[in-house]
Design a protein around this motif. Structure first.
Motif, PDB file in Angstrom:
ATOM      1  N   ALA A 150       0.831  -1.210   0.000  1.00  0.00           N
ATOM      2  CA  ALA A 150       0.000   0.000   0.000  1.00  0.00           C
ATOM      3  C   ALA A 150       0.861   1.255   0.000  1.00  0.00           C
ATOM      4  N   ARG A 151       1.955   1.211   0.741  1.00  0.00           N
ATOM      5  CA  ARG A 151       2.857   2.362   0.755  1.00  0.00           C
ATOM      6  C   ARG A 151       3.430   2.603  -0.642  1.00  0.00           C
ATOM      7  N   ALA A 152       3.789   1.518  -1.319  1.00  0.00           N
ATOM      8  CA  ALA A 152       4.310   1.657  -2.679  1.00  0.00           C
ATOM      9  C   ALA A 152       3.237   2.186  -3.633  1.00  0.00           C
ATOM     10  N   MET A 153       1.968   1.864  -3.365  1.00  0.00           N
ATOM     11  CA  MET A 153       0.852   2.337  -4.201  1.00  0.00           C
ATOM     12  C   MET A 153       0.419   3.754  -3.828  1.00  0.00           C
ATOM     13  N   GLY A 154       0.835   4.228  -2.645  1.00  0.00           N
ATOM     14  CA  GLY A 154       0.421   5.548  -2.189  1.00  0.00           C
ATOM     15  C   GLY A 154      -0.986   5.587  -1.645  1.00  0.00           C
ATOM     16  N   VAL A 155      -1.443   4.488  -1.018  1.00  0.00           N
ATOM     17  CA  VAL A 155      -2.799   4.404  -0.471  1.00  0.00           C
ATOM     18  C   VAL A 155      -2.737   4.491   1.059  1.00  0.00           C
ATOM     19  N   PRO A 156      -3.412   5.453   1.693  1.00  0.00           N
ATOM     20  CA  PRO A 156      -3.419   5.534   3.159  1.00  0.00           C
ATOM     21  C   PRO A 156      -4.038   4.275   3.777  1.00  0.00           C
ATOM     22  N   VAL A 157      -3.457   3.828   4.897  1.00  0.00           N
ATOM     23  CA  VAL A 157      -3.954   2.626   5.578  1.00  0.00           C
ATOM     24  C   VAL A 157      -3.977   2.860   7.081  1.00  0.00           C
ATOM     25  N   ILE A 158      -5.088   2.462   7.709  1.00  0.00           N
ATOM     26  CA  ILE A 158      -5.180   2.410   9.171  1.00  0.00           C
ATOM     27  C   ILE A 158      -5.475   0.971   9.557  1.00  0.00           C
ATOM     28  N   GLY A 159      -4.757   0.431  10.527  1.00  0.00           N
ATOM     29  CA  GLY A 159      -4.976  -0.923  10.994  1.00  0.00           C
ATOM     30  C   GLY A 159      -5.416  -0.964  12.440  1.00  0.00           C
ATOM     31  N   ARG A 160      -5.697  -2.173  12.908  1.00  0.00           N
ATOM     32  CA  ARG A 160      -6.122  -2.406  14.284  1.00  0.00           C
ATOM     33  C   ARG A 160      -7.361  -1.603  14.670  1.00  0.00           C
TER      34      ARG A 160
END
Length: 754
Positions: free
Chosen positions: A371-381
């Motif tokens: 996702a970081r390589a795609m440039g997409v924000p991610v929130i986990g947990r």
């Protein structure tokens, strides 16, 4: 048990199939079921507990007192049965009473039984009950017996769900009204507003018992072939290139797709009488149960990849390929999933995918890296997001803060959009000064470099105008690999980073593994410690595993041919550790130069993270070319305050007078020795903290790419001489609130902190 697991399970499944086809109440069928299981397994006790009205009720039993049926109840987490249901794990005990969760219920008459084995009854990934067996003789149950119990529990879930005997198992939509704020773990930064879309990787198994095992086997073989073709195509067609750690992740993922052991386990489940779908689900449940027993986060991530592949295989074999990726996405999709594999993420149109929200996830998870390589924000947990949000809800995702809002009010949406617009405006302002140097109003030139861990991160140099890479974390390549990266793989990565950086400096930190960054292929060297941050990690481990360090040294030296190689060693406690590491590197330099051209020059540095090293700087400084201060670890060691513990958040303050005095002393000693000092870590990436560091004589920073613009803007608005005088006065007589004092001063002097 005289029968094999497959034979025993098949015998029980055949009987269950006949039972389910009969007329009669669900109670009568379950009463006959426990008798059937007990007889087939030669068990003295077999009991079924079902989750009803939020407690586990003894619903049917063979061997315990019948009067206890519908009377004995346990809360989830209470007793052995409650523990199995709450945690979704298997218990296999030779002596049940010795387990800390054991709870004696006299009405059952179970005091004469010693051994106990229980497995959860799972329906749609939730425990809806427990299937348990007991014997009078103390003995652990064989693995084949546990396998048979799990297979039977899976089929029972179909009967139980069909009869609606347990509490509801709807997976989401429980709360559909009103705004809800949720917090999670920051995985990939960024902000997005979008429409909730559920990934839906799961296929509900509707038929568990097979009529023709050979037909089921051929369906699985065909599905595996199709899945492998999909993975091969995906690996070749990844939009963001073919190099870097994310590519290694896909190779690891592909390795699982060709794992013959996985195929064999599914075939064994088919032998027991299950359909292809049920067999895949059966093996998947076993994998999930084992995941609960694993503490190693890297090994758990490998298990998540297998979960992702199982979901894919299930969709293929059932002919239901309708994940959100295939059914068409809204143009502003916020993808919601329990977990997500890297290949599944790659199926989505990155132009329509605005953010990802996961119930699970970690900083080193494969999906995070992709996702970081795609440039997409991610929130986990994000706990229970599947029950809080509903398909089509508006979701505001703040990956910078690790928070989100579901069904926001108009006012909250407006404020969020204002923040997004301000962020875009600020980014435009930072872009305008990208090519300008970080020089203060009174002419002090600072050095702003970036921290990196991926080959792609080198692209941040041009995007931000940074002076170079001040910290390249070489361990990332180790964390995402299924096996120890060879020298050639390391060489390719280091060479790629150096070429991308061009004439700008790159500082490689030797591998920092161990502690909380354990590797499954170095399990004996990275065993879990009571205090992992202060354990057998980083340089301590590398010196012990000199072969590992020699391979990395040679890869770095060969990659830097004709260039300046800058290497620093982490977690140094005393100068002799630095000397050993440098001696090892210098020996490898001589070895390489005897065979091929080496680096034009090699500079060696040390990381000051362990406070004891500050007491030995007079011995260390003459031997190093530069000193890097790792403020994240250093501060928690100075304060004995774990930075991950929210209860200690106020004690972990980089603007504490104790921290600033410590750093000022280090900076003065290094300046007197003519050794440049750089701060690596989050402290230098915050404008107020960076202002304080400038005031105590530290002008070099290695920070996240996102922090370059704000810190450069601060420096260009700052009079270093003025802040130096202010810091001297404040540190001579510290105020009660140093942070407030510095903030007030910055505002009065128009220092750009926002």
């Amino acid at each position: 048990m005289p029968l094999t697991a497959a034979n025993s399970a098949r015998e029980i499944l055949t009987g269950l199939h006949q039972l389910m086809a009969r007329r009669g109440s669900a109670q009568a069928k379950l009463d006959l079921t426990v008798d059937l299981i007990a007889e087939a397994m030669g068990s003295e006790v077999c009991s079924i507990y079902l989750l009803r009205e939020q407690s586990l009720e003894l619903f049917a039993t063979h061997g315990l007192n019948k009067e206890a049926v519908h009377v004995t109840r346990l809360s989830p987490g209470q007793g052995l049965v409650g523990t199995i249901a709450a945690e979704g794990r298997i218990l296999n005990l030779a002596e049940a009473s010795t387990h800390p969760a054991f709870a004696y219920r006299p009405e059952t008459g179970e005091d004469r039984f010693h051994s106990f084995a229980g497995v959860p009854i799972i329906f749609r990934e939730r425990s809806v009950g427990v299937l348990a067996v007991q014997h009078a003789d103390p003995r652990a149950y064989a693995e084949v017996e546990i396998e048979a119990l799990q297979t039977v529990a899976m089929v029972l879930s179909e009967l139980i769900a069909g009869a609606r005997l347990t509490d509801g198992t709807a997976r989401r939509g429980g709360q559909r009204e009103g705004m809800v704020r949720l917090a999670g773990l920051k995985l990939v930064s960024g902000m997005a507003r979008g429409t909730a879309v559920f990934h839906e990787p799961r296929v509900v198994v509707e038929q568990t018992v097979a009529d023709d095992p050979e037909l089921e086997r051929s369906r699985v073989i065909s599905a595996f072939a199709k899945m492998r073709t999909q993975i091969e195509n995906m690996t070749r067609e990844a939009e963001f290139g073919t190099a870097g750690e994310h590519q290694e992740i896909l190779e690891t993922y592909k390795m699982f797709a060709y794992d013959e052991g996985w195929v064999r386990r599914i075939n064994l489940a088919i032998d027991s009488g299950l359909t292809a779908e049920a067999a895949i689900e059966r093996v998947q449940q076993r994998t999930r149960a084992r995941m609960l027993e694993i503490d190693d986060p890297i090994l758990k991530e490998r298990m998540h990849d297998l979960e992702d592949l199982s979901n894919r295989l299930m969709r293929i074999v059932s002919g239901r390929m309708g994940t959100a990726a295939q059914t068409g996405l809204p143009s502003d999709s916020v993808l919601i999933a329990k977990s997500l594999g890297p290949a599944e993420l790659l199926e989505y149109d990155r132009r329509r995918l605005k953010a990802v929200v996961l119930e699970e996830g970690s900083l080193t998870a494969h999906v995070t890296i992709v996702a970081r390589a795609m440039g997409v924000p991610v929130i986990g947990r994000v706990k229970d997001i599947g029950h809080t949000a509903a398909e089509g809800d508006t979701v505001l995702v703040d990956g910078n803060q690790g928070s989100l809002v579901v069904r926001p009010t108009r006012a909250v949406t407006s404020a969020f959009e204002t923040r997004m617009a301000m962020g875009q405006k600020r980014r435009a302002e930072f872009a305008a000064i990208r090519s300008l140097p970080p020089i203060s109003k009174d002419g002090v030139r600072a050095t702003l470099m970036v921290n990196a861990g991926l080959a792609e991160d080198a692209g941040a140099l041009d995007a931000t105008g940074a002076d170079g890479i001040g910290l390249f974390r070489t361990e990332f390549q180790f964390l995402v690999s299924a096996a120890l990266p060879g020298r050639d793989a390391q060489y390719r990565l280091y060479r790629q980073v150096l070429e991308a950086a061009g004439d700008r400096p790159v500082v490689f930190r030797t591998v920092d593994i161990g502690g909380d960054k354990a590797l499954p292929y170095l399990a004996d060297a990275t065993d879990e410690a009571e205090n992992p941050a202060m354990g057998w990690r980083a340089l301590r481990l590398s010196l012990d595993r000199s072969t590992l360090m020699k391979a990395q040294a040679r890869a770095l030296i060969e990659a830097a041919e004709g260039r300046v190689l800058r290497v620093m060693f982490p977690m140094i406690s005393e100068p002799w550790e630095y000397e050993e590491a440098r001696t090892l590197f210098e020996a490898q330099i001589e070895w390489v130069k005897a065979r091929r051209p080496g680096p034009a020059r090699v500079e060696f540095g040390a990381m000051l993270e362990v406070p004891s090293l500050a007491e030995m700087l007079d011995q260390l400084l003459p031997r190093i070319n530069f000193l890097s201060i790792g403020t994240n670890d250093l501060t928690q060691f100075l304060f004995a305050a774990d930075r991950a513990d929210p209860r200690l958040a106020e004690r972990y303050d980089w603007l504490s007078p104790a921290i600033l005095r410590f750093l000022r002393r280090v900076a003065r000693e290094a300046a007197a020795a003519g050794v440049p000092v750089r701060v690596c870590g989050e402290m230098g990436g915050r404008p107020l903290e960076a202002m304080a560091l400038m005031g105590i004589g530290i002008h070099n920073f290695s920070i996240t790419p996102a922090a370059i613009g704000p810190v450069k803007a601060m420096i260009r608005s700052l009079d270093v001489g003025a802040v130096r005088g202010k810091l001297e006065a404040l540190l001579a007589k510290p105020p009660r609130d140093m942070r407030k004092a510095l903030t007030d001063w910055a505002k009065r002097h128009s220092v750009a902190l926002d």
